[in-house]
Design a protein around this motif. Structure first.
Motif, mmCIF file in Angstrom:
data_model
loop_
_atom_site.group_PDB
_atom_site.id
_atom_site.type_symbol
_atom_site.label_atom_id
_atom_site.label_comp_id
_atom_site.label_asym_id
_atom_site.label_seq_id
_atom_site.Cartn_x
_atom_site.Cartn_y
_atom_site.Cartn_z
ATOM 1 N N PRO A 226 19.720 14.919 16.343
ATOM 2 C CA PRO A 226 20.695 14.971 15.244
ATOM 3 C C PRO A 226 21.569 13.708 15.170
ATOM 4 O O PRO A 226 21.931 13.131 16.202
ATOM 5 C CB PRO A 226 21.542 16.197 15.576
ATOM 6 N N ASN A 227 21.848 13.298 13.953
ATOM 7 C CA ASN A 227 22.769 12.197 13.653
ATOM 8 C C ASN A 227 22.334 10.840 14.218
ATOM 9 O O ASN A 227 23.167 9.967 14.425
ATOM 10 C CB ASN A 227 24.190 12.531 14.123
ATOM 11 N N THR A 228 21.058 10.659 14.465
ATOM 12 C CA THR A 228 20.564 9.356 14.916
ATOM 13 C C THR A 228 19.833 8.676 13.758
ATOM 14 O O THR A 228 19.353 9.337 12.846
ATOM 15 C CB THR A 228 19.605 9.487 16.122
ATOM 16 N N GLN B 259 19.567 8.296 8.405
ATOM 17 C CA GLN B 259 20.142 9.046 9.511
ATOM 18 C C GLN B 259 19.700 10.494 9.416
ATOM 19 O O GLN B 259 19.727 11.095 8.339
ATOM 20 C CB GLN B 259 21.665 8.967 9.494
ATOM 21 N N SER C 22 20.077 14.420 9.842
ATOM 22 C CA SER C 22 21.221 15.282 9.557
ATOM 23 C C SER C 22 21.748 15.931 10.841
ATOM 24 O O SER C 22 21.211 15.724 11.928
ATOM 25 C CB SER C 22 20.805 16.368 8.559
ATOM 26 N N ASN C 23 22.779 16.737 10.688
ATOM 27 C CA ASN C 23 23.365 17.450 11.833
ATOM 28 C C ASN C 23 22.369 18.366 12.524
ATOM 29 O O ASN C 23 22.503 18.642 13.710
ATOM 30 C CB ASN C 23 24.582 18.278 11.391
#
Length: 178
Positions: free
Chosen positions: A94-96, A141, A143-144
């Motif tokens: 997530p978030n990478t 990116q 997502s969460n």
């Protein structure tokens, strides 16, 4: 005098003492990126009414087709004639950030039908994130929840006197963490 010099070499005056420091080491394990081809790219059924060459551009944002020459080739209306951009799902940490690379050269699609012109090329691959048309090699990116979807369109090049039939071929998409 020799004795004083000798004593100076024997006596070691070490004014320093060992200092100890502790360093740290760290690592972060992240899940590998995965990609799934959810829907195959399809230019749909095409009515070829001429022996001249033509192109069909499949937009990744909405799967609509743009014809270079309506007299040479056109779409057929009907529910069995769905043109659709390729749909892909990426999953990872997530978030990478990750990077998508599309084919930078033409690919061939072929038919097993009888004829002399049994190969067409597909090129000018484009992709869309959230219905925004972008070029290849774009960083996005995750997502969460670690999931992202994108669509891929391209241009089909129909040759002059193209053999009628079903054509199929494959293309590669590469994803990497950034």
């Amino acid at each position: 005098m020799i004795i004083a010099l000798f004593i100076g070499f024997i006596m070691n005056t070490n004014g320093q003492h060992a200092i100890k420091v502790t360093g740290t080491a760290s690592a972060r394990l992240i899940s590998a990126l995965s990609i799934n081809a959810d829907k195959a790219m399809s230019f749909g059924n095409l009515l070829v009414s001429s022996t001249e060459a033509a192109t069909v551009k499949l937009r990744p944002t909405d799967s609509l087709r743009e014809f270079s020459s309506e007299t040479a080739v056109s779409g057929i209306n009907g529910s069995d004639n769905m043109s659709v951009a390729g749909i892909f799902t990426v999953q990872g940490e997530p978030n990478t950030n990750y990077k998508v690379s599309l084919p930078d050269s033409s690919i061939e699609i072929n038919t097993t039908a009888t004829g002399s012109n049994k190969t067409m090329t597909v090129n000018n691959f484009t992709l869309s994130f959230d219905n925004t048309n972008v070029a290849s090699d774009l960083t996005q990116q995750l997502s969460n929840d670690g999931i992202n979807r994108f669509t891929v369109g391209a241009t089909l090049n129909i040759g002059a006197s193209q053999t009628m039939g079903d054509y199929i071929g494959s293309y590669n998409i590469v994803i990497n963490y950034e």
